[in-house]
Scaffold this motif. Structure first.
Motif, short mmCIF file in Angstrom:
data_model
loop_
_atom_site.label_atom_id
_atom_site.label_comp_id
_atom_site.label_asym_id
_atom_site.label_seq_id
_atom_site.Cartn_x
_atom_site.Cartn_y
_atom_site.Cartn_z
N LEU A 87 0.83 -1.20 0.00
CA LEU A 87 0.00 0.00 0.00
C LEU A 87 0.86 1.25 0.00
O LEU A 87 0.57 2.23 -0.70
CB LEU A 87 -0.93 -0.02 1.21
CG LEU A 87 -1.74 -1.31 1.39
CD1 LEU A 87 -2.62 -1.23 2.63
CD2 LEU A 87 -2.58 -1.61 0.16
N GLU B 233 1.08 4.00 -3.24
CA GLU B 233 0.79 5.43 -3.12
C GLU B 233 1.89 6.29 -3.72
O GLU B 233 1.64 7.42 -4.14
CB GLU B 233 0.60 5.79 -1.64
CG GLU B 233 -0.69 5.26 -1.04
CD GLU B 233 -0.86 5.68 0.41
OE1 GLU B 233 0.15 5.65 1.15
OE2 GLU B 233 -1.99 6.03 0.79
N ALA C 263 -7.97 -2.42 8.88
CA ALA C 263 -7.36 -1.19 8.38
C ALA C 263 -6.72 -1.41 7.02
O ALA C 263 -6.74 -0.52 6.16
CB ALA C 263 -6.32 -0.69 9.38
N ASP D 184 -9.48 -1.33 4.42
CA ASP D 184 -9.92 0.05 4.17
C ASP D 184 -8.93 0.78 3.28
O ASP D 184 -9.32 1.50 2.34
CB ASP D 184 -10.06 0.80 5.50
CG ASP D 184 -11.18 0.25 6.37
OD1 ASP D 184 -12.06 -0.46 5.84
OD2 ASP D 184 -11.16 0.51 7.59
N HIS D 185 -7.65 0.60 3.55
CA HIS D 185 -6.62 1.29 2.77
C HIS D 185 -6.58 0.76 1.35
O HIS D 185 -6.42 1.52 0.39
CB HIS D 185 -5.26 1.13 3.45
CG HIS D 185 -4.32 2.25 3.17
ND1 HIS D 185 -4.07 3.26 4.05
CD2 HIS D 185 -3.56 2.53 2.09
CE1 HIS D 185 -3.20 4.11 3.54
NE2 HIS D 185 -2.87 3.68 2.34
N LYS E 9 -9.34 2.23 -0.73
CA LYS E 9 -9.08 3.61 -1.14
C LYS E 9 -8.21 3.66 -2.39
O LYS E 9 -8.41 4.51 -3.26
CB LYS E 9 -8.40 4.37 0.00
CG LYS E 9 -9.30 4.68 1.19
CD LYS E 9 -8.54 5.43 2.27
CE LYS E 9 -9.44 5.70 3.47
NZ LYS E 9 -8.70 6.41 4.56
N THR F 59 2.92 5.85 9.37
CA THR F 59 1.85 5.72 8.39
C THR F 59 0.90 4.57 8.72
O THR F 59 -0.25 4.80 9.08
CB THR F 59 2.43 5.52 6.97
OG1 THR F 59 3.38 4.43 7.01
CG2 THR F 59 3.15 6.77 6.50
N LEU F 60 1.38 3.35 8.61
CA LEU F 60 0.55 2.19 8.91
C LEU F 60 1.45 0.99 9.14
O LEU F 60 2.62 1.00 8.81
CB LEU F 60 -0.45 1.91 7.78
CG LEU F 60 0.09 1.70 6.35
CD1 LEU F 60 0.56 0.28 6.11
CD2 LEU F 60 -0.99 2.05 5.33
N PRO G 278 -2.99 3.08 11.66
CA PRO G 278 -3.81 1.95 11.22
C PRO G 278 -3.02 0.64 11.24
O PRO G 278 -1.85 0.60 10.91
CB PRO G 278 -4.18 2.35 9.78
CG PRO G 278 -4.17 3.84 9.79
CD PRO G 278 -3.05 4.22 10.72
#
Length: 371
Positions: free
Chosen positions: A129, A133, A158, A161-162, A165, A281-282, A305
């Motif tokens: 992820l 990005e 989480a 969800d990411h 997106k 970040t995550l 997250p």
């Protein structure tokens, strides 16, 4: 549980990282598919590192393919070379299912092209992820993989969800929640803790890669102003060497432990008072935090997250970007006599929820459903 009890169809799986690379994803990969009695029977591969061929665990093959990159025409050539190596190494009739660790990078498109007719389980990791990005070609690979996969496994909500997106057209019905796990033997037989805890200072430990998303800069700024804390770092040597000048400029004295492999890392957990996790970040799951908890080491973490879900109240959330908040929370850990013992117990209870055998059983059951 006997590892063979989780055995499902023979999987083909591949991480296009050199063997010996650090990271929770690598440890999970090796835990699941390699060893004398792997949890999941597989043809598992990583890249051959530069230099002499290393000794590898049973069940791991190494592919000698260079040119690893992230985007542009060179990335397409790299995937083609990986696909050719996999086509040579694999016999399609022996494989039941593909385990696509990482929805991005080169291994996943190469494996899908080498075995185009097999069921596909894609497993989401945090780096997929993060890199999607930052790199357009990686975002495209991620979206193609999400469409092509028969099932998508996320370790935390989480991550789902990411992913949605970044790839909003993904069929949500394909997403399955299977948490990552830590070795059963660690949960059953953790190392003996060093009972020494000083009221005047805390022994802090950072363990992991020293990359930007891990929050190292925030950690340095926070620790530079701390009183009553000693910091140890367990990280890859080259990364610590690159970090050392910044530590000196900030006036931070850190004890370098080296890059520790299990079970030495578990012993280090038992010799410290707090694991610090300042990720910015995550985190897909935060396996290092769960292993620390299994060893009785409380976790002080940035509530990003993934971590917020896997640790919740079993750890202590703080804000590494505000040194005064961190100082206050560390002060509580030193002065409230019941807080550290309570966090140790809560952490161990939490870690026990995530045995690796449970992860393997979930993945194997999912594979059977797809065949």
């Amino acid at each position: 549980m006997n590892p063979r009890e989780a055995a499902g169809p023979l999987a083909a799986t591949f991480l296009d990282l050199p063997f010996g690379s650090p990271g929770g994803s690598v440890e999970l990969f090796l835990d699941l598919y390699t060893g004398e009695k792997p949890f999941i029977p597989a043809r598992a591969f990583m890249l051959a590192p530069a230099g002499p061929r290393p000794r590898t665990p049973d069940g791991l093959g190494l592919l000698s393919v260079g040119g690893k990159c992230l985007e542009g025409p060179a990335f397409s050539r790299y995937v083609t070379h990986l696909r050719r190596a996999l086509t040579t190494a694999l016999k399609p009739s022996e494989i039941g299912v593909l385990h696509l660790h990482h929805l991005g990078f080169g291994a996943t498109p190469a494996l899908m092209r080498a075995l185009p007719a097999h069921p596909r389980i894609a497993l989401v990791h945090g780096t997929d992820l993060i890199f999607a990005e930052a790199h357009r070609d990686q975002l495209q690979v991620l979206r193609v993989t999400a469409r092509a996969a028969d099932a998508i496994v996320v370790p935390t909500g989480a991550m789902a969800d990411h992913l949605l997106k970044l790839a909003p057209q993904t069929d949500r019905r394909k997403i399955t929640h299977i948490p990552w796990g830590i070795p059963d033997r660690l949960i059953a037989h953790p190392p003996t803790r060093n009972a020494h805890t000083s009221k005047s200072h805390l022994r802090l430990l950072y363990a992991g890669r020293l990359t930007a998303e891990k929050g190292v800069e925030a950690l340095i700024r926070s620790v530079a102003t701390l009183q009553g804390a000693e910091l140890s770092i367990a990280a890859p040597n080259a990364q610590f060497s690159a970090l050392a000048p910044r530590l000196i400029r900030a006036g931070v004295r850190a004890r370098y432990l080296g890059w520790l492999r299990r079970p030495r890392l578990w012993k280090a957990f038992a010799e410290h008072d707090v694991l610090v996790m300042p990720s910015t970040t995550l985190e897909a799951m935060g396996l290092v935090a769960l292993e620390a908890q299994a060893c009785g080491l409380p976790v002080l973490y940035q509530p990003v997250p993934g971590l917020s879900e896997s640790l919740a109240r079993s750890g202590m959330a703080t804000n590494f970007t505000h040194p005064s908040t961190l100082t206050q929370d560390l002060g509580r850990l030193r002065t409230e006599p019941d807080l550290l013992p309570a966090l140790r117990q809560a952490g161990f209870t939490n870690a026990a929820r995530y045995p690796l055998s449970k992860t393997a059983r979930g993945l194997s059951d999912l594979g059977r459903q797809l065949i």
